[in-house]
Structure formats: structure tokens, C-alpha cells
Design an enzyme around this catalytic site. Structure first.
Site, PDB file in Angstrom:
ATOM      1  N   GLU A 102      -0.688  -9.251  -0.491  1.00 24.78           N
ATOM      2  CA  GLU A 102      -2.133  -9.422  -0.266  1.00 24.78           C
ATOM      3  C   GLU A 102      -2.901  -9.457  -1.587  1.00 24.78           C
ATOM      4  OE1 GLU A 102      -1.865  -6.067   2.639  1.00 24.78           O
ATOM      5  OE2 GLU A 102      -3.267  -7.321   3.770  1.00 24.78           O
ATOM      6  N   ALA A 142       0.863  -1.181   0.000  1.00 25.80           N
ATOM      7  CA  ALA A 142       0.000   0.000   0.000  1.00 25.80           C
ATOM      8  C   ALA A 142       0.899   1.229   0.000  1.00 25.80           C
ATOM      9  CB  ALA A 142      -0.892  -0.015   1.233  1.00 25.80           C
TER      10      ALA A 142
HETATM   11  N1  CAA Z   1       4.552   3.165  -0.974  1.00 26.29           N
HETATM   12  C1  CAA Z   1       4.924   4.299  -1.627  1.00 26.29           C
HETATM   13  N2  CAA Z   1       6.087   4.421  -2.306  1.00 26.29           N
HETATM   14  C2  CAA Z   1       6.874   3.335  -2.348  1.00 26.29           C
HETATM   15  C3  CAA Z   1       6.552   2.125  -1.705  1.00 26.29           C
HETATM   16  C4  CAA Z   1       5.323   2.067  -0.995  1.00 26.29           C
HETATM   17  N3  CAA Z   1       4.887   0.937  -0.380  1.00 26.29           N
HETATM   18  N4  CAA Z   1       7.556   1.240  -1.909  1.00 26.29           N
HETATM   19  C5  CAA Z   1       8.468   1.889  -2.663  1.00 26.29           C
HETATM   20  N5  CAA Z   1       8.059   3.146  -2.921  1.00 26.29           N
HETATM   21  C6  CAA Z   1       8.762   4.167  -3.701  1.00 26.29           C
HETATM   22  C7  CAA Z   1       9.944   4.721  -2.923  1.00 26.29           C
HETATM   23  O1  CAA Z   1       9.534   5.721  -2.005  1.00 26.29           O
HETATM   24  C8  CAA Z   1      10.823   5.259  -4.050  1.00 26.29           C
HETATM   25  O2  CAA Z   1      10.282   6.485  -4.466  1.00 26.29           O
HETATM   26  P1  CAA Z   1      11.285   7.752  -4.699  1.00 26.29           P
HETATM   27  O3  CAA Z   1      12.160   7.305  -5.828  1.00 26.29           O
HETATM   28  O4  CAA Z   1      10.332   8.862  -5.051  1.00 26.29           O
HETATM   29  O5  CAA Z   1      12.016   7.926  -3.417  1.00 26.29           O
HETATM   30  C9  CAA Z   1      10.581   4.250  -5.166  1.00 26.29           C
HETATM   31  O6  CAA Z   1       9.355   3.585  -4.860  1.00 26.29           O
HETATM   32  C10 CAA Z   1      11.668   3.185  -5.260  1.00 26.29           C
HETATM   33  O7  CAA Z   1      11.782   2.563  -3.992  1.00 26.29           O
HETATM   34  P2  CAA Z   1      13.186   2.397  -3.234  1.00 26.29           P
HETATM   35  O8  CAA Z   1      14.094   3.515  -3.572  1.00 26.29           O
HETATM   36  O9  CAA Z   1      12.875   2.171  -1.794  1.00 26.29           O
HETATM   37  O10 CAA Z   1      13.718   1.058  -3.928  1.00 26.29           O
HETATM   38  P3  CAA Z   1      14.716  -0.003  -3.301  1.00 26.29           P
HETATM   39  O11 CAA Z   1      15.100  -0.909  -4.414  1.00 26.29           O
HETATM   40  O12 CAA Z   1      15.796   0.657  -2.531  1.00 26.29           O
HETATM   41  O13 CAA Z   1      13.833  -0.850  -2.242  1.00 26.29           O
HETATM   42  C11 CAA Z   1      11.858  -2.020  -1.507  1.00 26.29           C
HETATM   43  C12 CAA Z   1      12.752  -1.627  -2.716  1.00 26.29           C
HETATM   44  C13 CAA Z   1      12.623  -2.986  -0.609  1.00 26.29           C
HETATM   45  C14 CAA Z   1      10.636  -2.716  -2.067  1.00 26.29           C
HETATM   46  C15 CAA Z   1      11.487  -0.758  -0.721  1.00 26.29           C
HETATM   47  O14 CAA Z   1      10.978   0.209  -1.622  1.00 26.29           O
HETATM   48  C16 CAA Z   1      10.476  -0.963   0.355  1.00 26.29           C
HETATM   49  O15 CAA Z   1      10.791  -1.504   1.404  1.00 26.29           O
HETATM   50  N6  CAA Z   1       9.212  -0.524   0.126  1.00 26.29           N
HETATM   51  C17 CAA Z   1       8.179  -0.572   1.113  1.00 26.29           C
HETATM   52  C18 CAA Z   1       7.673  -1.990   1.352  1.00 26.29           C
HETATM   53  C19 CAA Z   1       6.622  -2.010   2.430  1.00 26.29           C
HETATM   54  O16 CAA Z   1       6.902  -1.712   3.579  1.00 26.29           O
HETATM   55  N7  CAA Z   1       5.385  -2.374   2.065  1.00 26.29           N
HETATM   56  C20 CAA Z   1       4.285  -2.412   2.989  1.00 26.29           C
HETATM   57  C21 CAA Z   1       3.488  -1.165   2.898  1.00 26.29           C
HETATM   58  S1  CAA Z   1       2.226  -1.061   4.147  1.00 26.29           S
HETATM   59  C22 CAA Z   1       0.939  -1.982   3.532  1.00 26.29           C
HETATM   60  O17 CAA Z   1       1.012  -2.585   2.483  1.00 26.29           O
HETATM   61  C23 CAA Z   1      -0.280  -1.971   4.401  1.00 26.29           C
HETATM   62  C24 CAA Z   1      -1.404  -2.795   3.973  1.00 26.29           C
HETATM   63  O18 CAA Z   1      -1.365  -4.006   4.013  1.00 26.29           O
HETATM   64  C25 CAA Z   1      -2.646  -2.163   3.592  1.00 26.29           C
END
Ligand code: CAA
Length: 268
Positions: free
Chosen positions: A114, A66
Site C-alpha cells: 500500500e 502494518a
Molecule cells: N509486523 C510486525 N512484525 C513483523 C511483520 C509485521 N507485518 N512482518 C515481519 N515481522 C517481524 C517478525 O515477527 C520477525 O520478528 P522476530 O524476529 O522478533 O520474531 C521479523 O520481522 C522477521 O520476520 P520473519 O521471521 O517472519 O521472516 P521470514 O523471512 O520468515 O518471513 C515474511 C518474511 C514472509 C515477510 C513474514 O515475516 C510475514 O509474512 N510477515 C507478515 C506479512 C503480512 O502479513 N503483512 C500484512 C500485515 S497486515 C496489514 O498490513 C494491514 C494493513 O493494510 C493496514
């Protein structure tokens, strides 16, 4: 308004729901979810489709969850509404009459996992990584993951996934029973399309009936699922599809379920 969703035609009986927001690793914000809901509505009405591939843009991530930026300043009420909305959209994916195959090329995290869990099967690249990292953000899964992962891989493993925030490589996910197949990264799209086409070559309404019976096994108790199976089995003899399938066997030829009077609406 940005267009994040596309419904692509793949081959006879197969289409693909495509989510494309690669600059945010296909993160699911309200707009993406709304467009997904619209796309799923269209797919539901497509009686010609037996299988639907769920795939996303970019090479790095299926969906990274999300949208964290959108959730940053949520109130409790907004959190509740967002979870309920996401759950309802994923439930509409889960309830599609067609077979839905999630094609996972990279990260499937949080809401991304999910979403893949709302599909019937997952086919993953050897590079794919899975996990529920929400507790690391002080959150929990909110789009059905606490329920669907338990049903898919069992209580103890699912709860470990939910509470450790660990990322699991494709082979660990496969060994947990999450995945149908792991394939070479460059083969992923071809394998997903080939499996979908194989399903689409079978009796279209038989495929839909099989899915409904399998669903009964998930949710029913006692003899109910067996009765459902018997009813769907009986229904097979009321239409042209089984006549074509059985006759083709006797005539030692391939059945023609599409572009023939035997193809078409569910229930035949
Ligand atoms: N939401 C919004 N933006 C996201 C995102 C997310 N879940 N995941 C990645 N992005 C964005 C980053 O902010 C980044 O944007 P910018 O270039 O503008 O900074 C871009 O995508 C690329 O991401 P990274 O630079 O972080 O890429 P990476 O290769 O270094 O890492 C990753 C990849 C490990 C997937 C990392 O992006 C990450 O950990 N993302 C979040 C994963 C996460 O925690 N997901 C759970 C979300 S909560 C949820 O899902 C709740 C629910 O059940 C309803």
C-alpha cells in the site's frame, strides 16, 4: 525514541525518504507512520527537489506490512483510527508535488504494498515479492490498498490479490501493470537513482505540471483534464524555464535548469 526515518540527499534535485526498521522487516507501527508524516512534510517544502526515492533498510523486505504486534489487541475504534491515520500519511505521500519512486528490494506485503502504491512509480528487484496477505490474518488492507490497487491493476486482478492472499513474484507484478521496471537485485539502487536524476535534469516545474495533469486523468471526467493540460501548457510560457529549454534547443546545447535563473519554484 528510536529514529526510523531519514531524509538523504542523493544528487541535485533528488532526495531519498529512508525507512529503517529492518529487525521487523520495516513493519509500519504508529511511530514509523508519525515519523514518515513529518518527513513527507519536509519534502513537500523542498522546491529544489524534482524526484524522491522511497527506500528502506535491509535486504529482505521493502516493508512487510502494518505492524501485526501493534494490531493484536486493537478495538474497532483503534482499528478505525489506525486505518485513517495510515491512509492520511500515504495520501500525503501520494500528493507530493515531486515524482516519488518506490525502490522495492524484497517483500512488499500488506501495508508495504500500500505504501509503494502511494508512490508514482515502483522499480523492483527481480527478488521482490508482492501481495496483500491481510485476509489470511482475518483482516483487509486498511491503508488505501483496496482503492489504489484497483485503480492501478484493475478490479478483477486487484480483488484476486486481496482475497487470495497470494504472494506474486516481480514478473507477475510487472505483467499486471504494477511495476515500471524489474532490475537485477544488485542494480536496484543505481537504477532508481539514475531514473530520479534523469527526471531531475528536466525542467523542474514542467515535471511538477506533468504530474498534476496526469493526476487529472485519474480523477476527472469529460473535457476537464484536457482543459487542465491546456492551462498548465500555457503557464509554461510565463516563466524562464521554457525560455531556457527552447533556447538551448535552438543553440544546440543542453538546457541548464538548475543553478540558473531558469530553475526553482513550481509554477515558473
Ligand atoms: N509486523 C510486525 N512484525 C513483523 C511483520 C509485521 N507485518 N512482518 C515481519 N515481522 C517481524 C517478525 O515477527 C520477525 O520478528 P522476530 O524476529 O522478533 O520474531 C521479523 O520481522 C522477521 O520476520 P520473519 O521471521 O517472519 O521472516 P521470514 O523471512 O520468515 O518471513 C515474511 C518474511 C514472509 C515477510 C513474514 O515475516 C510475514 O509474512 N510477515 C507478515 C506479512 C503480512 O502479513 N503483512 C500484512 C500485515 S497486515 C496489514 O498490513 C494491514 C494493513 O493494510 C493496514
Amino acid at each position: 525514541m528510536a529514529q526510523f526515518l531519514n531524509l538523504a540527499e542523493v544528487t541535485a534535485g533528488v532526495a531519498a525518504i529512508e525507512i529503517s526498521r529492518p529487525e521487523a522487516l520495516n513493519a509500519l507501527n504508529t511511530e514509523v507512520l508519525m515519523q514518515l508524516a513529518e518527513c513527507v512534510k519536509k519534502v513537500r517544502e523542498r522546491h529544489d527537489l524534482s524526484a524522491v526515492i522511497l527506500r528502506t533498510g535491509g535486504d529482505k523486505a521493502f516493508v512487510a506490512g502494518a505492524d501485526i504486534k501493534e494490531m493484536l489487541h486493537f478495538t474497532q475504534q483503534q482499528g478505525h483510527d489506525f486505518a485513517r491515520f495510515g491512509q492520511s500519511v500515504f495520501e500525503s505521500v501520494f500528493n507530493l508535488p515531486q515524482i516519488v519512486i518506490a525502490q522495492v528490494q524484497g517483500f512488499a506485503l500488506g501495508g508495504g504494498l500500500e505504501l509503494a502504491l502511494a508512490a508514482d512509480f515502483m522499480i523492483a528487484s527481480e527478488k521482490a515479492k508482492f501481495g496483500l496477505p491481510e485476509v489470511g490474518l482475518g483482516l483487509i488492507p486498511g491503508f488505501g490498498g483496496t482503492q489504489r490497487l484497483v485503480r492501478r491493476i484493475g478490479y478483477a486482478r486487484a480483488l484476486e490479490w486481496m482475497t487470495s492472499a497470494e504472494r506474486y513474484p516481480a514478473d507477475a507484478a510487472f505483467n499486471s501493470g504494477l511495476l515500471n521496471r524489474i532490475v537485477a537485485h544488485e542494480e536496484l539502487g543505481r537504477v532508481a537513482e539514475s531514473l530520479a536524476a534523469t527526471i531531475a535534469a528536466q525542467g523542474p516545474s514542467a515535471v511538477r505540471s506533468a504530474k498534476q495533469c496526469a493526476r487529472a486523468a485519474l480523477y476527472s471526467q469529460g473535457d476537464f483534464g484536457f482543459e487542465i493540460e491546456a492551462q498548465f501548457f500555457a503557464q509554461r510560457f510565463g516563466g524562464s524555464e521554457s525560455k531556457e529549454g527552447l533556447t538551448a534547443f535552438m543553440e544546440k546545447r543542453k538546457p541548464q535548469f538548475r543553478n540558473s535563473s531558469a530553475s526553482g519554484q513550481a509554477g515558473q
